[in-house]
Write a protein that holds these residues in place. Structure first.
Motif, short mmCIF file in Angstrom:
data_model
loop_
_atom_site.label_atom_id
_atom_site.label_comp_id
_atom_site.label_asym_id
_atom_site.label_seq_id
_atom_site.Cartn_x
_atom_site.Cartn_y
_atom_site.Cartn_z
N MET A 182 0.85 -1.19 0.00
CA MET A 182 0.00 0.00 0.00
C MET A 182 0.89 1.24 0.00
N ASP A 183 0.58 2.18 -0.86
CA ASP A 183 1.38 3.40 -0.99
C ASP A 183 0.66 4.55 -0.32
N VAL A 184 1.32 5.16 0.67
CA VAL A 184 0.68 6.27 1.37
C VAL A 184 0.31 7.39 0.41
N GLY A 185 1.04 7.50 -0.70
CA GLY A 185 0.74 8.54 -1.68
C GLY A 185 -0.62 8.36 -2.32
N LYS A 186 -1.15 7.13 -2.32
CA LYS A 186 -2.45 6.87 -2.90
C LYS A 186 -3.57 7.02 -1.87
N LEU A 187 -3.19 7.21 -0.62
CA LEU A 187 -4.18 7.27 0.44
C LEU A 187 -4.54 8.69 0.84
N PHE A 188 -3.59 9.60 0.69
CA PHE A 188 -3.80 10.97 1.14
C PHE A 188 -3.50 11.96 0.02
N ARG A 189 -4.31 12.99 -0.05
CA ARG A 189 -4.04 14.08 -0.99
C ARG A 189 -3.28 15.20 -0.31
N ARG A 190 -3.60 15.42 0.97
CA ARG A 190 -2.98 16.51 1.71
C ARG A 190 -2.53 16.02 3.08
N ALA A 191 -1.43 16.58 3.54
CA ALA A 191 -0.89 16.23 4.85
C ALA A 191 -0.41 17.49 5.55
N ALA A 192 -0.48 17.50 6.87
CA ALA A 192 0.03 18.61 7.67
C ALA A 192 1.05 18.06 8.66
N GLY A 205 14.23 17.23 12.66
CA GLY A 205 14.81 16.19 11.82
C GLY A 205 13.79 15.22 11.27
N ILE A 206 12.95 14.67 12.13
CA ILE A 206 11.96 13.71 11.67
C ILE A 206 10.85 14.40 10.90
N GLY A 207 10.36 15.52 11.42
CA GLY A 207 9.29 16.24 10.73
C GLY A 207 9.71 16.70 9.35
N GLY A 208 10.92 17.20 9.23
CA GLY A 208 11.42 17.63 7.93
C GLY A 208 11.53 16.48 6.94
N ALA A 209 12.01 15.33 7.44
CA ALA A 209 12.12 14.16 6.58
C ALA A 209 10.75 13.64 6.16
N LEU A 210 9.78 13.70 7.07
CA LEU A 210 8.42 13.28 6.72
C LEU A 210 7.82 14.20 5.66
N ASP A 231 15.50 7.64 6.88
CA ASP A 231 15.06 6.26 7.07
C ASP A 231 13.91 6.19 8.08
N ALA A 232 14.01 7.02 9.13
CA ALA A 232 12.94 7.04 10.13
C ALA A 232 11.62 7.45 9.50
N ALA A 233 11.67 8.44 8.61
CA ALA A 233 10.45 8.90 7.95
C ALA A 233 9.83 7.78 7.12
N GLN A 234 10.64 7.08 6.38
CA GLN A 234 10.12 5.98 5.56
C GLN A 234 9.54 4.87 6.44
N ASN A 235 10.20 4.60 7.57
CA ASN A 235 9.68 3.59 8.49
C ASN A 235 8.31 3.98 9.02
N LEU A 236 8.18 5.24 9.43
CA LEU A 236 6.92 5.69 10.01
C LEU A 236 5.80 5.72 8.98
N LEU A 237 6.13 6.13 7.76
CA LEU A 237 5.10 6.13 6.71
C LEU A 237 4.65 4.71 6.37
N ASP A 271 5.63 1.08 17.26
CA ASP A 271 7.01 1.47 17.02
C ASP A 271 7.30 1.48 15.53
N TRP A 272 8.52 1.87 15.18
CA TRP A 272 8.89 2.06 13.78
C TRP A 272 8.87 0.77 12.97
N LYS A 273 8.81 -0.37 13.65
CA LYS A 273 8.72 -1.66 12.95
C LYS A 273 7.27 -2.11 12.79
N GLY A 274 6.34 -1.34 13.35
CA GLY A 274 4.94 -1.69 13.24
C GLY A 274 4.45 -2.53 14.39
N GLU A 275 5.27 -2.72 15.43
CA GLU A 275 4.88 -3.52 16.58
C GLU A 275 4.20 -2.64 17.62
N GLU A 276 3.11 -3.14 18.20
CA GLU A 276 2.37 -2.35 19.17
C GLU A 276 3.19 -2.20 20.46
#
Length: 241
Positions: free
Chosen positions: A1-11, A18-23, A211-217, A233-238
């Motif tokens: 699933m591509d996050v780009g296909k799920l959202f048109r706008r993000a804030a 560092g993380i916010g800028g990468a996101l 890399d953190a941004a890609q993990n979170l997305l 967490d960044w691996k998707g584990e609760e």
């Protein structure tokens, strides 16, 4: 699933970090319209729509939300927070080091600020279709996972944040059945927040912001309404509550 296909706008609240800028950059790369918020209000990339906000100033948060109201985002990420205060005060190692003013400031930035952003941004999320409100949290805010103690203000502020996210998820589900409210633990990322504590990290434990941004997305991609109110967490584990 591509996050780009799920959202048109993000804030992104905290796009100068560092993380916010990468996101923000990663989302813009995928063709998503990005609202990038910082204290200065200056965009680091011409692709962004910039806005000013201050975690301690609700009027600025309300103004930012009002500016987005006509074309609101489906994805909101609060990528701000504090571990060491600007004066150099770091996390307390012992209860003997507790200071009321320090605790108040940490809670103001890590808990109250994101809560006020939720107050003004959650009503903008579409009532139909998928939307996500995510806040950077931390595994250290888990009560069940706490084995070491210490870092009292930071731990407590993140634990309180996680409880608020759970509350928001319950309330939002009544009107937005496809919405997800979540906390995200990015791991130890190479940013100013972690800089004072990097010396003792084992090899490979430090994550680059990109890399953190890609993990979170990737985690956000997989979230469903059943995940709302939880922390991952960044691996998707609760992360335990």
């Amino acid at each position: 699933m591509d996050v780009g296909k799920l959202f048109r706008r993000a804030a992104i609240f905290g796009a100068s970090g560092g993380i916010g800028g990468a996101l923000a950059s990663a989302l813009a790369d995928r063709g998503i319209e990005v609202w990038a918020g910082s204290r200065s209000g200056e965009a680091s990339d011409r692709r962004y729509r910039s806005f000013r906000f201050d975690l301690t100033d609700e009027s600025m948060i309300a103004a930012a939300a009002q500016a987005m109201a006509e074309s609101p985002p489906e994805l909101v990420v609060v990528a701000s927070g504090v571990l060491t205060l600007p004066d150099g005060t770091g996390p307390e190692r012992s209860f003997r080091h507790l200071d009321a003013a320090t605790m108040e400031e940490v809670f103001r930035l890590n808990t109250l600020g994101p809560a006020l952003i939720a107050k003004h941004m959650l009503p903008l999320l579409p009532r139909e279709g998928r939307s996500v409100f995510a806040v950077l949290s931390a595994r250290i805010g888990s009560i069940g996972d706490n084995r070491l103690g210490g870092w009292h203000s930071y731990r407590a502020s993140k634990a309180a944040l996680n409880m608020l996210l759970r509350n928001f998820a319950i309330e939002l589900a009544r009107t937005h059945p496809q919405a997800v409210v979540t906390g995200l633990h990015p791991g130890t990322v190479d940013t100013a927040l972690s800089q004072p504590f990097q010396a003792n990290l084992s090899k490979g434990q430090l994550i680059a912001p990109r890399d953190a941004a890609q993990n979170l997305l990737a985690v956000i991609d997989r979230l469903t309404p059943d995940d709302s109110g939880k922390v991952f967490d960044w691996k998707g584990e609760e992360v335990p509550a």
